[in-house]
Scaffold this active site. Structure first.
Site, short mmCIF file in Angstrom:
data_model
loop_
_atom_site.label_atom_id
_atom_site.label_comp_id
_atom_site.label_asym_id
_atom_site.label_seq_id
_atom_site.Cartn_x
_atom_site.Cartn_y
_atom_site.Cartn_z
N HIS A 163 0.90 -0.86 -0.10
CA HIS A 163 -0.15 -0.26 0.19
C HIS A 163 0.50 1.68 -0.33
CE1 HIS A 163 -3.02 2.60 1.26
NE2 HIS A 163 -2.65 3.22 1.46
N ASP A 186 -15.57 1.93 7.18
CA ASP A 186 -14.24 2.38 7.11
C ASP A 186 -14.99 3.60 5.64
OD1 ASP A 186 -11.54 3.92 5.92
OD2 ASP A 186 -12.15 2.83 4.47
N ARG A 241 -14.95 11.20 7.86
CA ARG A 241 -13.38 12.61 7.87
C ARG A 241 -13.30 12.96 6.92
NH1 ARG A 241 -9.88 7.52 7.45
NH2 ARG A 241 -8.24 9.35 7.87
N SER A 280 -7.78 3.29 9.13
CA SER A 280 -8.65 3.18 7.17
C SER A 280 -8.26 1.81 6.08
CB SER A 280 -8.72 4.38 7.17
OG SER A 280 -8.96 4.36 5.62
N LYS A 295 -8.87 -2.38 5.90
CA LYS A 295 -8.96 -3.09 4.50
C LYS A 295 -7.23 -4.21 4.00
CE LYS A 295 -8.85 1.51 3.09
NZ LYS A 295 -9.81 2.43 2.76
N1 URA Z 1 -6.14 5.81 2.41
C1 URA Z 1 -7.29 5.05 2.96
O1 URA Z 1 -6.75 4.43 2.64
N2 URA Z 1 -7.49 6.02 4.41
C2 URA Z 1 -6.55 7.19 4.86
O2 URA Z 1 -7.19 7.63 5.63
C3 URA Z 1 -5.83 7.65 4.10
C4 URA Z 1 -5.26 6.86 3.36
#
Ligand code: URA
Length: 453
Positions: free
Chosen positions: A90, A169, A176, A191, A195
């Site tokens: 990621h 999320d 947010r 977050s 995932k």
């Molecule tokens: N990427 C995400 O999936 N969530 C965040 O809060 C910031 C970047």
């Protein structure tokens, strides 16, 4: 998800967090259940997010938040024979960051299973899904069953978040955004890692960017985020490591969705810019090592280099395109040595080249400025759900450290409006820093690796 408590005093929880207190795991579970099942008022979610943003969260709270978010929907289950093989990376987002496109098939060519769940462009940063959608027919929407089948047949896929993956999320991220609470360490950690946790990975590598064109501008704050992500990822049972990588100048020569796909294809054909190749090898090497497929990261890098040059990664990419809806003809044509990319990836109507204003050495190119101009030309979105123009982009015609002469073209902008405005031209010219070659210092991209703990 079944609600465990019939009456939850959200008001009391918000008050305690607001006053700097700590929430128990049971309270965090109740909060996330309320978010998922829509039994808490939106105003209460917003207030709680702001309290979390202002007062922060201790490590136990961040872990509980992440775990509850991860369990708020589907989690993947993989066949036993894939134990130790399922990996992903990621990136916290950058300019010209097309690393995922060659990396996922390269890892698959080395025997890994890569269920890459990616995101879309937001603000100035690009999104892997948008890049891939510039290929006609590419379908980012795949069910859990389809993801499993593609991994079985090909070894990698790049998809959007499935309908019921971490539903908490979706709600929290939108709120947010609306409540100016995106930039919170525990909320970002929850977050991202929830995932990845739902992907049930054996190894996860985080590419945490720092610099002008990154979410975090300085190395120390990027390191703090990386450490939080690594700690929570490992606590959830994924071997999680992070690299800290510099994000000042764009990665590679191309920025913009369709242009980045072309550059990623060149990388998969063993060509393309060196900095992109180095990043793909570096991240891939760490992941192969973390998943015990190579004895050292260096040996892992050699394995990635080999599949980029012998065509094995390119064949995986072609198979992935076909598995995700691209016609055999287009997938084959894009992946052939002699392809004319513009036959399949719509080029922009207009191209404008800008010229260097002085003799000298290219000391720097400000990726943030280039991304901001391209965003205004339609390459990015300001709000989730907005459509974008895949053909808009920029090609850098010079490299950092290169000697250039007044009048030489240094950037080619691809755009659909007839002319660039004077402001856009001025901003772009200001992003190129020319100076005395003696003061040029080549910077490596990856500056630090944080080991799994
Ligand atoms: N990427 C995400 O999936 N969530 C965040 O809060 C910031 C970047």
């Amino acid at each position: 998800m079944a609600q465990t408590e019939s009456v939850v005093n959200y008001q009391e929880m918000i008050r305690r967090k607001r006053d700097g207190g700590q929430l128990s795991s049971a309270e965090i579970r109740a909060f996330i259940q309320g978010v998922t099942l829509n039994t808490i008022q939106e105003s209460q979610i917003g207030a709680m997010l702001m309290a979390m943003w202002m007062k922060g969260m201790v490590a136990e709270e961040t872990l509980a938040l992440t775990k509850e978010m991860m369990m708020s929907g589907d989690v993947f289950h993989w066949p036993e024979e894939w134990a130790g093989l399922v990996v992903d990376k990621h990136s916290t987002g950058g300019v010209g960051d097309k690393v995922s496109l060659p990396l996922a098939p390269a890892l698959a060519a080395c025997g890994c299973k890569v269920p890459m769940i990616s995101g879309r462009a937001l603000a100035h940063t690009g999104g892997t899904l948008d890049k891939l959608e510039s290929i006609p027919g590419f379908n980012i929407h795949q069910t859990v069953e389809q993801v499993r089948q593609i991994l079985q047949d090909v070894g990698c896929c790049i998809v959007g978040q499935t309908e019921n993956l971490v539903p908490a999320d979706r709600v929290l991220y939108a709120l947010r955004d609306a409540t100016a609470t995106v930039d919170s360490l525990p909320l970002i950690t929850g977050s991202i890692i929830s995932k990845k946790g739902a992907e049930r990975l054996c190894a996860l590598l985080l590419d945490v960017k720092f610099g002008r064109a990154a979410l975090y501008k300085d190395l120390n704050s990027a390191r703090t985020l990386a450490q939080s992500l690594v700690t929570v990822g490992n606590s959830l049972g994924m071997k999680t490591g992070a690299v800290l990588s510099r994000m000042d100048a764009p990665i590679g020569h191309c920025v913009g969705n369709a242009l980045e796909v072309c550059e990623a294809l060149k990388c998969l054909k063993g060509q393309g810019p060196d900095d992109l190749k180095e990043l793909v090898k570096s991240l891939g090497g760490f992941l192969l090592w973390m998943s015990n497929r190579s004895p050292t990261p260096e040996r892992g890098q050699m394995m990635i280099a080999e599949v980029l040059t012998n065509g094995a990664a390119l064949r995986k990419f072609q198979a992935m395109l076909e598995a995700q809806g691209v016609s055999t003809h287009i997938a084959h044509s894009l992946c052939s040595e002699t392809t004319d990319y513009s036959k399949h990836l719509r080029p922009a109507e207009y191209q404008t080249q800008l010229q260097v204003l002085d003799d000298g050495t290219v000391l720097d190119i400000d990726g943030m400025v280039i991304a901001t101009v391209l965003h205004r030309l339609g390459a990015g979105r300001t709000r989730a759900g907005e459509s974008i123009n895949h053909s808009v982009g920029a090609e850098l015609l010079v490299d950092l450290g290169q000697q250039v002469h007044k009048g030489q073209s240094w950037i080619r902008i691809h755009h659909d409006c007839p002319v660039l405005s004077p402001d856009q031209r001025a901003d772009l010219q200001g992003s190129l820093i020319i100076g005395n070659g003696d003061s040029y210092q080549a910077n490596v991209r990856v500056v630090e690796f944080i080991q799994p703990n």
